[in-house]
Design a protein around this motif. Structure first.
Motif, PDB file in Angstrom:
ATOM      1  N   VAL A 181      51.079  30.092  51.228  1.00 21.66           N
ATOM      2  CA  VAL A 181      51.205  30.053  49.774  1.00 21.66           C
ATOM      3  C   VAL A 181      50.482  31.265  49.195  1.00 21.66           C
ATOM      4  CG1 VAL A 181      50.681  28.752  47.674  1.00 21.66           C
ATOM      5  CG2 VAL A 181      51.392  27.548  49.758  1.00 21.66           C
ATOM      6  N   TYR A 182      51.123  31.911  48.227  1.00 20.13           N
ATOM      7  CA  TYR A 182      50.577  33.107  47.610  1.00 20.13           C
ATOM      8  C   TYR A 182      50.444  32.888  46.104  1.00 20.13           C
ATOM      9  CZ  TYR A 182      52.034  35.017  52.085  1.00 20.13           C
ATOM     10  OH  TYR A 182      52.215  35.237  53.423  1.00 20.13           O
ATOM     11  N   VAL A 183      49.272  33.267  45.560  1.00 17.68           N
ATOM     12  CA  VAL A 183      48.991  33.121  44.135  1.00 17.68           C
ATOM     13  C   VAL A 183      48.535  34.464  43.587  1.00 17.68           C
ATOM     14  CG1 VAL A 183      48.380  30.681  44.372  1.00 17.68           C
ATOM     15  CG2 VAL A 183      46.595  32.420  44.530  1.00 17.68           C
ATOM     16  N   THR A 184      48.601  34.602  42.267  1.00 21.41           N
ATOM     17  CA  THR A 184      48.204  35.855  41.635  1.00 21.41           C
ATOM     18  C   THR A 184      46.693  36.057  41.757  1.00 21.41           C
ATOM     19  OG1 THR A 184      48.044  34.686  39.521  1.00 21.41           O
ATOM     20  CG2 THR A 184      50.103  35.824  39.997  1.00 21.41           C
ATOM     21  N   THR A 185      46.300  37.347  41.763  1.00 22.18           N
ATOM     22  CA  THR A 185      44.887  37.701  41.880  1.00 22.18           C
ATOM     23  C   THR A 185      44.288  38.178  40.575  1.00 22.18           C
ATOM     24  OG1 THR A 185      45.438  39.978  42.500  1.00 22.18           O
ATOM     25  CG2 THR A 185      45.242  38.364  44.280  1.00 22.18           C
ATOM     26  N   GLY A 186      45.115  38.655  39.635  1.00 21.86           N
ATOM     27  CA  GLY A 186      44.596  39.246  38.410  1.00 21.86           C
ATOM     28  C   GLY A 186      44.271  40.712  38.545  1.00 21.86           C
ATOM     29  N   VAL A 187      44.443  41.285  39.744  1.00 25.81           N
ATOM     30  CA  VAL A 187      44.173  42.707  39.952  1.00 25.81           C
ATOM     31  C   VAL A 187      45.190  43.526  39.169  1.00 25.81           C
ATOM     32  CG1 VAL A 187      44.070  44.553  41.652  1.00 25.81           C
ATOM     33  CG2 VAL A 187      43.167  42.297  42.211  1.00 25.81           C
ATOM     34  N   GLY A 188      44.727  44.494  38.428  1.00 26.05           N
ATOM     35  CA  GLY A 188      45.612  45.330  37.638  1.00 26.05           C
ATOM     36  C   GLY A 188      45.992  44.747  36.299  1.00 26.05           C
ATOM     37  N   GLY A 189      45.481  43.547  35.974  1.00 25.86           N
ATOM     38  CA  GLY A 189      45.795  42.935  34.692  1.00 25.86           C
ATOM     39  C   GLY A 189      47.140  42.247  34.684  1.00 25.86           C
ATOM     40  N   ILE A 190      47.635  41.910  33.510  1.00 25.95           N
ATOM     41  CA  ILE A 190      48.908  41.255  33.202  1.00 25.95           C
ATOM     42  C   ILE A 190      48.878  39.789  33.622  1.00 25.95           C
ATOM     43  CG2 ILE A 190      51.403  41.206  33.500  1.00 25.95           C
ATOM     44  CD1 ILE A 190      51.422  44.159  33.896  1.00 25.95           C
ATOM     45  N   TYR A 191      48.786  39.497  34.944  1.00 23.33           N
ATOM     46  CA  TYR A 191      48.957  38.138  35.442  1.00 23.33           C
ATOM     47  C   TYR A 191      47.606  37.438  35.592  1.00 23.33           C
ATOM     48  CZ  TYR A 191      53.448  40.188  36.648  1.00 23.33           C
ATOM     49  OH  TYR A 191      54.660  40.845  36.608  1.00 23.33           O
ATOM     50  N   THR A 192      47.507  36.228  35.040  1.00 22.62           N
ATOM     51  CA  THR A 192      46.287  35.446  35.152  1.00 22.62           C
ATOM     52  C   THR A 192      46.064  35.028  36.607  1.00 22.62           C
ATOM     53  OG1 THR A 192      46.681  34.599  32.926  1.00 22.62           O
ATOM     54  CG2 THR A 192      45.099  33.398  34.289  1.00 22.62           C
ATOM     55  N   PRO A 193      44.849  35.087  37.134  1.00 21.53           N
ATOM     56  CA  PRO A 193      44.623  34.696  38.529  1.00 21.53           C
ATOM     57  C   PRO A 193      44.922  33.228  38.764  1.00 21.53           C
ATOM     58  CG  PRO A 193      42.757  35.952  37.648  1.00 21.53           C
ATOM     59  CD  PRO A 193      43.629  35.619  36.491  1.00 21.53           C
ATOM     60  N   GLY A 194      45.390  32.933  39.985  1.00 24.02           N
ATOM     61  CA  GLY A 194      45.578  31.558  40.408  1.00 24.02           C
ATOM     62  C   GLY A 194      46.919  30.950  40.104  1.00 24.02           C
TER      63      GLY A 194
END
Length: 302
Positions: free
Chosen positions: A231-244
């Motif tokens: 399972v892969y979730v967002t990290t928040g690296v680089g902005g835009i997408y909220t982590p998790g």
């Protein structure tokens, strides 16, 4: 002598008119296509405005067609449910009779939970949500993957904002009109999302393939073994997408890259949420170092 069946169009006035109209429509279509191609090359901003206007005009029709398609698709399921309703009703009654005690306990727990929620004034709220709207259409027949969102600048939607559904990430806003917005889906070849693997926190990239799936690509050479079920979730690296936020689940093995299935499917979603862009908090300021104590001068020695 009977007339020949292989008569040319010149013998029929109707056939001549039909052939003429076909030629006119073909030439007109070629001229319009060439004009649009020239506009997109010379003036991309004007072409984007024209495309946004067309999306504004076609959004109501797309929404109506989507409702009709969903209604037609639900007919077989309704028929099957009607056929099985009697047997299912008997099975449910028997199950309820066997689990009467557990059912009463569950109802008591629900009532108690509702009472505690009222006492604690519990509210689940996401302050980052800008708008909640429907995805009225998607480009499933093209190698590019876009979605048309039934909300725009008048509802607070802006370019670059992330879009997600109840299951996971859908994509980000590419263009925003007054009441519609074009969403770049995570399955588009131009979409790249920084993610991490849940089982070990390994960083990776999720890139669209254009066929409804995504590729998970490794960033470094350490432990690049991808497995089905990861399972892969967002990290928040680089902005835009909220982590998790959930993005995809692995479906194949691979070393440098592997195929994965996105959690969110825009073609089956009713509601999508547009959120504000994520900005990572600034790093903490370094603690001030203590000032060195002054050393005694030689003249002060006895």
């Amino acid at each position: 002598m009977a007339p020949s069946r292989d008569r040319r169009p010149g013998f029929s006035r109707r056939a001549q008119y039909g052939l003429f109209v076909t030629y006119v429509l073909g030439i007109a279509g070629a001229v319009v296509g060439a004009a649009l191609l020239a506009l997109s090359t010379v003036n991309p901003a004007g072409f984007a405005a024209l495309r946004s206007g067309v999306a504004e005009l076609t959004a109501p029709a797309s929404g109506g067609i989507a409702v009709v398609v969903r209604g037609i698709a639900s007919v077989p399921q309704a028929i099957g449910g009607w056929i099985d309703v009697h047997g299912e009703n008997a099975r449910l009654k028997a199950r309820m009779d066997r689990a009467a005690g557990a059912l009463m306990t569950g109802r008591a727990a629900v009532i108690e939970n509702a009472r505690l929620r009222r006492l604690l004034a519990f509210r689940e709220r996401d302050e980052g949500v800008v708008a909640t709207a429907r995805i009225v259409s998607t480009s499933a027949s093209s190698t590019r993957r876009y979605g048309l969102l039934n909300a725009g600048r008048w509802q607070g939607v802006e370019e670059g904002q992330p879009v997600r559904g109840p299951e996971g990430l859908i994509g980000r806003v590419l263009e925003a009109g007054p009441n519609t917005a074009r969403v770049l889906l995570v399955t588009d070849p131009e979409s790249v999302v920084p993610v991490r693997r849940l089982r070990d926190g390994r960083a990776a990239l999720v890139a669209g393939r254009g066929d409804g799936l995504v590729d998970v690509r490794t960033i470094d050479t350490a432990d690049g073994q991808f497995r089905p079920g990861d399972v892969y979730v967002t990290t928040g690296v680089g902005g835009i997408y909220t982590p998790g936020v959930a993005v995809a689940i692995g479906t194949a093995r691979g070393t440098d890259s592997a195929a994965a299935q996105p959690f969110a499917r825009p073609d089956s979603l009713d509601v999508a949420m547009v959120s504000r862009q994520y900005f990572a908090p600034p790093p903490p300021a370094p603690a001030p170092s203590p000032a060195p104590s002054p050393s005694p001068s030689p003249s002060a020695a006895p």
